[in-house]
Motif scaffolding. Structure first.
Motif, PDB file in Angstrom:
ATOM      1  N   ASP A  12       0.814  -1.219   0.000  1.00  0.00           N
ATOM      2  CA  ASP A  12       0.000   0.000   0.000  1.00  0.00           C
ATOM      3  C   ASP A  12       0.845   1.266   0.000  1.00  0.00           C
ATOM      4  O   ASP A  12       0.333   2.354  -0.334  1.00  0.00           O
ATOM      5  N   GLN A  13       2.103   1.178   0.409  1.00  0.00           N
ATOM      6  CA  GLN A  13       2.919   2.375   0.511  1.00  0.00           C
ATOM      7  C   GLN A  13       3.173   3.046  -0.834  1.00  0.00           C
ATOM      8  O   GLN A  13       3.613   4.208  -0.891  1.00  0.00           O
ATOM      9  N   TYR A  14       2.946   2.313  -1.918  1.00  0.00           N
ATOM     10  CA  TYR A  14       3.173   2.890  -3.248  1.00  0.00           C
ATOM     11  C   TYR A  14       1.875   3.417  -3.875  1.00  0.00           C
ATOM     12  O   TYR A  14       1.841   3.668  -5.080  1.00  0.00           O
ATOM     13  N   TYR A  15       0.838   3.591  -3.047  1.00  0.00           N
ATOM     14  CA  TYR A  15      -0.448   4.076  -3.566  1.00  0.00           C
ATOM     15  C   TYR A  15      -0.827   5.370  -2.862  1.00  0.00           C
ATOM     16  O   TYR A  15      -0.528   5.582  -1.685  1.00  0.00           O
ATOM     17  N   GLU A  16      -1.504   6.247  -3.615  1.00  0.00           N
ATOM     18  CA  GLU A  16      -1.979   7.532  -3.104  1.00  0.00           C
ATOM     19  C   GLU A  16      -3.438   7.695  -3.509  1.00  0.00           C
ATOM     20  O   GLU A  16      -3.959   6.942  -4.346  1.00  0.00           O
ATOM     21  N   THR A  17      -4.074   8.705  -2.920  1.00  0.00           N
ATOM     22  CA  THR A  17      -5.496   8.936  -3.190  1.00  0.00           C
ATOM     23  C   THR A  17      -5.737  10.404  -3.511  1.00  0.00           C
ATOM     24  O   THR A  17      -4.957  11.283  -3.130  1.00  0.00           O
ATOM     25  N   PHE A  18      -6.818  10.650  -4.245  1.00  0.00           N
ATOM     26  CA  PHE A  18      -7.324  12.022  -4.446  1.00  0.00           C
ATOM     27  C   PHE A  18      -8.835  11.923  -4.584  1.00  0.00           C
ATOM     28  O   PHE A  18      -9.392  10.845  -4.820  1.00  0.00           O
ATOM     29  N   LEU A  19      -9.508  13.069  -4.399  1.00  0.00           N
ATOM     30  CA  LEU A  19     -10.963  13.117  -4.432  1.00  0.00           C
ATOM     31  C   LEU A  19     -11.435  13.528  -5.808  1.00  0.00           C
ATOM     32  O   LEU A  19     -10.855  14.393  -6.477  1.00  0.00           O
ATOM     33  N   ALA A  20     -12.511  12.865  -6.231  1.00  0.00           N
ATOM     34  CA  ALA A  20     -13.120  13.152  -7.531  1.00  0.00           C
ATOM     35  C   ALA A  20     -14.620  12.975  -7.392  1.00  0.00           C
ATOM     36  O   ALA A  20     -15.116  12.330  -6.464  1.00  0.00           O
ATOM     37  N   PRO A  21     -15.414  13.550  -8.286  1.00  0.00           N
ATOM     38  CA  PRO A  21     -16.858  13.357  -8.217  1.00  0.00           C
ATOM     39  C   PRO A  21     -17.243  11.939  -8.589  1.00  0.00           C
ATOM     40  O   PRO A  21     -16.464  11.178  -9.160  1.00  0.00           O
ATOM     41  N   GLU A  22     -18.484  11.600  -8.253  1.00  0.00           N
ATOM     42  CA  GLU A  22     -18.976  10.273  -8.597  1.00  0.00           C
ATOM     43  C   GLU A  22     -19.036  10.122 -10.120  1.00  0.00           C
ATOM     44  O   GLU A  22     -19.183  11.100 -10.871  1.00  0.00           O
ATOM     45  N   LEU A  23     -18.934   8.890 -10.579  1.00  0.00           N
ATOM     46  CA  LEU A  23     -18.920   8.624 -12.018  1.00  0.00           C
ATOM     47  C   LEU A  23     -20.224   9.038 -12.680  1.00  0.00           C
ATOM     48  O   LEU A  23     -20.236   9.521 -13.820  1.00  0.00           O
ATOM     49  N   ASP A  24     -21.350   8.873 -11.972  1.00  0.00           N
ATOM     50  CA  ASP A  24     -22.638   9.212 -12.578  1.00  0.00           C
ATOM     51  C   ASP A  24     -22.982  10.688 -12.401  1.00  0.00           C
ATOM     52  O   ASP A  24     -24.026  11.148 -12.873  1.00  0.00           O
ATOM     53  N   ASP A  25     -22.111  11.442 -11.687  1.00  0.00           N
ATOM     54  CA  ASP A  25     -22.356  12.863 -11.495  1.00  0.00           C
ATOM     55  C   ASP A  25     -21.027  13.615 -11.606  1.00  0.00           C
ATOM     56  O   ASP A  25     -20.436  14.041 -10.602  1.00  0.00           O
ATOM     57  N   PRO A  26     -20.475  13.778 -12.836  1.00  0.00           N
ATOM     58  CA  PRO A  26     -19.144  14.400 -12.988  1.00  0.00           C
ATOM     59  C   PRO A  26     -19.098  15.858 -12.529  1.00  0.00           C
ATOM     60  O   PRO A  26     -18.023  16.376 -12.253  1.00  0.00           O
ATOM     61  N   ASN A  27     -20.249  16.507 -12.433  1.00  0.00           N
ATOM     62  CA  ASN A  27     -20.257  17.910 -12.007  1.00  0.00           C
ATOM     63  C   ASN A  27     -20.585  18.061 -10.529  1.00  0.00           C
ATOM     64  O   ASN A  27     -20.760  19.164 -10.041  1.00  0.00           O
ATOM     65  N   GLY A  28     -20.672  16.957  -9.799  1.00  0.00           N
ATOM     66  CA  GLY A  28     -21.045  17.011  -8.389  1.00  0.00           C
ATOM     67  C   GLY A  28     -19.866  17.303  -7.494  1.00  0.00           C
ATOM     68  O   GLY A  28     -18.776  17.699  -7.929  1.00  0.00           O
ATOM     69  N   ASP A  29     -20.101  17.045  -6.212  1.00  0.00           N
ATOM     70  CA  ASP A  29     -19.069  17.296  -5.213  1.00  0.00           C
ATOM     71  C   ASP A  29     -17.991  16.206  -5.288  1.00  0.00           C
ATOM     72  O   ASP A  29     -18.221  15.093  -5.784  1.00  0.00           O
ATOM     73  N   LEU A  30     -16.819  16.563  -4.765  1.00  0.00           N
ATOM     74  CA  LEU A  30     -15.702  15.624  -4.763  1.00  0.00           C
ATOM     75  C   LEU A  30     -15.855  14.676  -3.577  1.00  0.00           C
ATOM     76  O   LEU A  30     -15.297  14.878  -2.491  1.00  0.00           O
ATOM     77  N   THR A  31     -16.633  13.650  -3.770  1.00  0.00           N
ATOM     78  CA  THR A  31     -16.935  12.712  -2.684  1.00  0.00           C
ATOM     79  C   THR A  31     -16.335  11.323  -2.922  1.00  0.00           C
ATOM     80  O   THR A  31     -16.309  10.498  -2.015  1.00  0.00           O
ATOM     81  N   ARG A  32     -15.859  11.058  -4.117  1.00  0.00           N
ATOM     82  CA  ARG A  32     -15.318   9.714  -4.434  1.00  0.00           C
ATOM     83  C   ARG A  32     -13.800   9.730  -4.263  1.00  0.00           C
ATOM     84  O   ARG A  32     -13.118  10.596  -4.789  1.00  0.00           O
ATOM     85  N   GLU A  33     -13.331   8.768  -3.497  1.00  0.00           N
ATOM     86  CA  GLU A  33     -11.903   8.656  -3.269  1.00  0.00           C
ATOM     87  C   GLU A  33     -11.299   7.714  -4.327  1.00  0.00           C
ATOM     88  O   GLU A  33     -11.707   6.556  -4.439  1.00  0.00           O
ATOM     89  N   VAL A  34     -10.353   8.248  -5.044  1.00  0.00           N
ATOM     90  CA  VAL A  34      -9.701   7.475  -6.115  1.00  0.00           C
ATOM     91  C   VAL A  34      -8.306   7.090  -5.654  1.00  0.00           C
ATOM     92  O   VAL A  34      -7.522   7.948  -5.223  1.00  0.00           O
ATOM     93  N   THR A  35      -8.003   5.795  -5.723  1.00  0.00           N
ATOM     94  CA  THR A  35      -6.690   5.280  -5.335  1.00  0.00           C
ATOM     95  C   THR A  35      -5.878   4.974  -6.594  1.00  0.00           C
ATOM     96  O   THR A  35      -6.390   4.344  -7.530  1.00  0.00           O
ATOM     97  N   TYR A  36      -4.656   5.406  -6.587  1.00  0.00           N
ATOM     98  CA  TYR A  36      -3.810   5.153  -7.759  1.00  0.00           C
ATOM     99  C   TYR A  36      -2.360   4.994  -7.301  1.00  0.00           C
ATOM    100  O   TYR A  36      -1.985   5.346  -6.181  1.00  0.00           O
ATOM    101  N   SER A  37      -1.552   4.476  -8.178  1.00  0.00           N
ATOM    102  CA  SER A  37      -0.108   4.373  -7.956  1.00  0.00           C
ATOM    103  C   SER A  37       0.598   5.132  -9.066  1.00  0.00           C
ATOM    104  O   SER A  37       0.190   5.078 -10.238  1.00  0.00           O
ATOM    105  N   ARG A  38       1.638   5.840  -8.693  1.00  0.00           N
ATOM    106  CA  ARG A  38       2.382   6.580  -9.716  1.00  0.00           C
ATOM    107  C   ARG A  38       3.095   5.658 -10.705  1.00  0.00           C
ATOM    108  O   ARG A  38       3.602   6.104 -11.729  1.00  0.00           O
ATOM    109  N   PHE A  39       3.146   4.349 -10.368  1.00  0.00           N
ATOM    110  CA  PHE A  39       3.776   3.379 -11.276  1.00  0.00           C
ATOM    111  C   PHE A  39       2.776   2.746 -12.236  1.00  0.00           C
ATOM    112  O   PHE A  39       3.166   1.935 -13.079  1.00  0.00           O
ATOM    113  N   ASP A  40       1.490   3.106 -12.113  1.00  0.00           N
ATOM    114  CA  ASP A  40       0.477   2.571 -13.031  1.00  0.00           C
ATOM    115  C   ASP A  40       0.815   2.976 -14.469  1.00  0.00           C
ATOM    116  O   ASP A  40       1.087   4.151 -14.746  1.00  0.00           O
ATOM    117  N   GLY A  41       0.753   2.006 -15.363  1.00  0.00           N
ATOM    118  CA  GLY A  41       1.059   2.282 -16.762  1.00  0.00           C
ATOM    119  C   GLY A  41       2.528   2.489 -17.037  1.00  0.00           C
ATOM    120  O   GLY A  41       2.904   2.888 -18.146  1.00  0.00           O
TER     121      GLY A  41
END
Length: 902
Positions: free
Chosen positions: A586-615
């Protein structure tokens, strides 16, 4: 009384004068007296000045005062001359000639003359040889003149020992592949012969050849060349109207000769008339050559090709082929006009293992335009047009004999999909491996137990990757998009026995990955989208895992009795169980907030987890733990049967099922779908050592929902069967021939089928393969001639390949591929060959690429006809030419190239 004394003195004076004359004269061929036939000239000619011939006069009559002050002429013979004859050897003193009759032979330096009759003229230093007539009046024992490696068999010959010139009548000789026959020859010296009315051919039947070349005047240099004046070609004694004013035929024995390569004319529907494969051959040296050829079409298209083969004994060998084509379709200014440039580069290099045991360099390169083989109009082999993948590898490896041993490998790789035109290249790839180290092993004796068997090693790799297309290949854009990565791995393993019958192994692996490019992710609140930011610079991550396995071998046998046909059946089972654990990183993963997929203009309530090594180069390490057990069972079923051969001591072993393997995996830490699909694969022998069916199936225990997605519910609980058949495939290859039905046959086709291999010519043969059909059959021709007509058999062979693939992963329930391919040859006669290769795609009901082949061996000629009657590459090619490599340019070739839709 006084008168009698005067008469005696006169007689003695005459005898003394004769002796003096003989002493002053040098004796040439065979001396001037009758001597035994096996005497050599040097035994009697090499005498001190002033001495008489031993045996001519008694010792009491020799006079030591008889010394001639005149120095004798130089002896024309410089070596021992030996002669022999069966019937008689006669010397005529009056004419100063030696006559040898019946099986006569003379040897002088490197010259050997054999004939029925030989006459030696000592006065003129001339030898005349000819044959004799036997009791039936047949001319026999014709002369055979041999000097060094050259042999001449004339009707008669005159040879001068002094000038080394010869006049030869009706000579017959062979120079490499040429049989030469002429009326009169004048041998100037041992390297030049002038001939008149010469007939030369490569036909084995030199007395009545099926073809020959007739020249009025010829200059012949043995072992080097033949230069002629006006030359006509005769086929079965019928002259061909066309002739050439002069001709040159190289005949070098050890080295190749540079020269022109004659082109083949033809016509193409899209590009007009053409000349193909014309050019020049360069014999560079004893180690390499170069062939430059090209094609030209009347619409302006052209092709250039260069090939070189090189070889140095005990060092290396290889060949290079570079091909370029500039193709025009239609005419400039018309709507359907197109212009394309294609190329192909092939390089093969291999190194002799004895030249450098600790280092090795090898290359196998095949790269170029993806559409080269499809668009080229000068390719005979249909299979090459169906090539979907091009691949290359150039590697250098070196072993350092240290303790522990270190292996280094530097490689450049390339793969290319000709359909999608995507190119993947690694340039270069570096691999370093350090041999295993056993830190707790004893210095002497074998390793025992879990501690002594502990070992570890190191392996490191670095790669520079490119992913590009045909249009960007080797451009600046390709190099800008390069990716670089380095990876280190240190595995630690051990193994031991458990309860004497179980083999246990355990291992853990530490891995560190270095990358030079990472990707940060964030959400842009203004653009309302996720932004990817590439960061150039060094970064790394580390992973480790653990695994262990346990296996054994079980034997089961059921005996029926030695008096039964099936004496016993044995079942061999090899079960294996392995456990693996991969922790979460888990130490190689970070998170940021984004809106829900069905509401792209909504509030930033969805937590997205990613790794800088993805791709990235090696991807990202897992952020969830996994722990699973893998199960596999391998089965082999064999039978012992009584051999039909009554002299056999042991029963015959037959495979009933070979390598029936079942495997699956269960993940303890997965939230759902813990059991992976079950794989079943194996081989079933149908005809022992000849035909085996290979199969592979995948069985999924889970069900699908309405969207054809796997769900965490067993298929049997969903109203279905125990397993769903998601994938299945089967294939077999079988090769057999007329020899397969002969007793104790063990021909090549049977061996091929036994190995489960597929013959390359299932999709056809190229022109060279077709023309060489009869070249390897010379050893069998004598046996074929002995066959009686009532017992004549027509040799044939047939190769069949069958494959079918079924896919039902998401309820497709379709057969993705289903085809039968075959290729066969029939030898209708001793010199007639007919072959065909084709197949049927059972999914579409259409024929696969089809080719018909015909070949006729015309003794000195090869005649072939290859025809692709239908399909995208419908074409035909007719060829007739002389077999001999010396006259390979004397050919006629006519072809119809396939019509291309570019």
């Amino acid at each position: 009384m006084r008168t009698k004394i005067l008469i005696v003195l006169q007689i003695l004076s005459v005898l003394l004068i004769c002796c003096g004359a003989l002493q002053a004269q040098e004796i040439s061929v065979n001396t001037l007296r009758s001597i035994p036939a096996d005497t050599s000239y040097k035994q009697i000619t090499n005498k001190p000045q002033g001495s008489t011939l031993t045996g001519m006069l008694p010792v009491s009559q020799r006079d030591s005062t008889q010394i001639d002050s005149i120095k004798p002429p130089r002896e024309p013979l410089t070596a021992i001359v030996k002669y022999s004859a069966t019937d008689y050897s006669k010397f005529d003193r009056r004419s100063n000639k030696l006559y040898l009759y019946n099986e006569a032979e003379i040897n002088y330096t490197d010259i050997n003359i054999k004939a029925g009759q030989i006459i030696v003229d000592n006065t003129n230093n001339v030898v005349f040889a000819k044959g004799i007539l036997d009791s039936a009046g047949v001319y026999t024992q014709g002369p055979v003149f041999v000097q060094a490696q050259n042999t001449v068999e004339p009707d008669s010959i005159k040879y001068n020992f002094k000038t080394e010139k010869a006049l030869i009548y009706g000579s017959r000789t062979k120079q490499q592949e040429f049989y030469i026959k002429n009326e009169v020859s004048k041998r100037v010296n041992d390297s030049v012969v002038f001939m008149r009315n010469v007939r030369f051919t490569t036909s084995e039947n030199e007395e009545d050849p099926e073809y020959y070349f007739y020249a009025r005047k010829v200059k012949f240099v043995p072992g080097k060349k033949i230069v002629t004046g006006l030359v006509n070609m005769f086929v079965y004694d019928v002259p061909i109207p066309l002739g050439v004013p002069f001709a040159y035929f190289p005949m070098e024995k050890e080295t190749s000769v540079s020269g022109f390569i004659m082109p083949s004319p033809g016509e193409n529907n899209e590009r007009g008339y053409f000349l193909q494969n014309g050019g020049y051959y360069f014999a560079i040296n004893d180690y390499a050559d170069l062939t430059l050829t090209g094609d030209y079409y009347t619409n302006g298209s052209y092709a250039l090709r260069g090939s070189s083969a090189y070889r140095k004994r005990y060092k290396f060998s290889g060949n290079v082929n570079i091909r370029y084509e500039h193709l025009l379709t239609s005419e400039r200014g018309l709507p359907d006009f197109s212009e394309t440039n294609t190329y192909n580069i092939q390089w093969s290099h291999s190194q002799d293992t004895k030249s450098s045991p600790n280092s090795r360099f090898s290359a196998s390169v095949n790269l170029g335009s993806s559409d080269y083989f499809r668009q080229s109009t000068n390719i005979d082999n249909v299979a090459s047009r169906l090539t979907n993948t091009l691949s290359s590898s150039v590697s250098y490896s070196k072993t350092f004999q240290t303790v522990p041993q270190v292996n280094l490998a530097l490689t450049a790789r390339h793969t290319q999909n000709t359909q999608t035109q995507i190119i993947n290249m690694t340039l270069p790839s570096l691999q370093v491996n350090v041999d295993r180290i056993y830190p707790f092993a004893p210095k002497t004796g074998s390793k025992k137990g879990i501690i002594e068997n502990i070992n570890f090693n190191y392996s490191g790799s670095g790669e520079n990757r490119f992913v590009t297309t045909d249009s960007l290949f080797f451009t600046a854009q390709m190099f800008r998009d390069a990716e670089l990565g380095v990876q280190h791995s240190i595995p630690l393993t051990t193994n031991f026995k458990l309860f004497k019958h179980l083999s246990v192994s355990a291992s853990t692996n530490y891995q560190e990955s270095w990358v030079f490019e990472t990707i940060n992710q964030s959400f842009d609140t203004e653009q309302r989208e996720i932004v990817l930011d590439t960061v150039n610079g060094f970064d790394s991550f580390r992973t480790y895992n653990f695994s262990t396995s346990l296996g054994t071998t079980l034997y089961g046998q059921f005996n029926f009795g030695e008096d039964k046909k099936i004496q016993a059946i044995r079942h061999v089972i090899k079960p294996s169980v392995s456990f693996n654990y991969n922790p979460a990183f888990d130490q190689y993963y970070e998170t940021f907030l984004a809106p829900e997929l069905d509401d792209p203009n909504g509030d930033l309530t969805r937590e997205v987890t990613y790794s800088r090594f993805d791709g990235g180069f090696y991807g990202a390490p897992g952020n969830f733990s996994s722990s699973g057990v893998s199960l596999s069972i391998n089965n082999t079923l064999e039978a012992k049967v009584r051999d039909r051969d009554s002299t056999a001591v042991e029963p015959k072993k037959i495979d009933l099922i070979s390598n029936l393997a079942v495997s699956t995996n269960y993940n303890f830490l997965a939230d759902s779908l813990r059991l992976s699909p079950i794989s079943v694969r194996g081989t079933i022998p149908i005809i022992q050592n000849k035909l085996s069916i290979n199969f592979n199936t995948t069985l999924d225990p889970y069900a699908l929902n309405n969207n054809n997605q796997r769900i965490d519910k067993l298929n049997i609980e969903n109203g279905g069967s125990l397993f769903r058949l998601t994938n299945a495939s089967t294939n077999f290859s079988y090769s057999f021939s007329s020899k397969s039905f002969e007793k104790n046959s063990n021909d090549e086709d049977t061996q091929t089928a036994r190995n489960g291999a597929r013959r390359d010519n299932l999709l056809g043969e190229d022109g060279d393969q077709l023309r060489n059909k009869f070249n390897n059959k010379e050893e069998d021709e004598e046996e074929d001639v002995k066959r009686e007509l009532y017992n004549y058999k027509i040799p044939w062979n047939l190769r069949v390949n069958y494959n079918v693939n079924y896919n039902n992963l998401t309820r497709q329930n379709t057969i993705t591929s289903h085809a039968v391919n075959f290729s066969g040859d029939v030898e209708l006669g001793e010199r007639w060959f007919v072959g065909a290769s084709s197949g049927i795609d059972l999914t579409t009901g259409k024929f696969t690429p089809t080719q018909l082949r015909f070949a006729r061996d015309l003794e000195s000629f090869n005649m072939t006809f290859a025809w692709t009657p239908f399909g995208t590459y419908a074409s035909w090619n007719f060829f007739i030419g002389i077999k001999s490599s010396v006259l390979s340019d004397l050919k006629y070739e006519k072809r119809r190239s396939p019509d291309q839709n570019l």
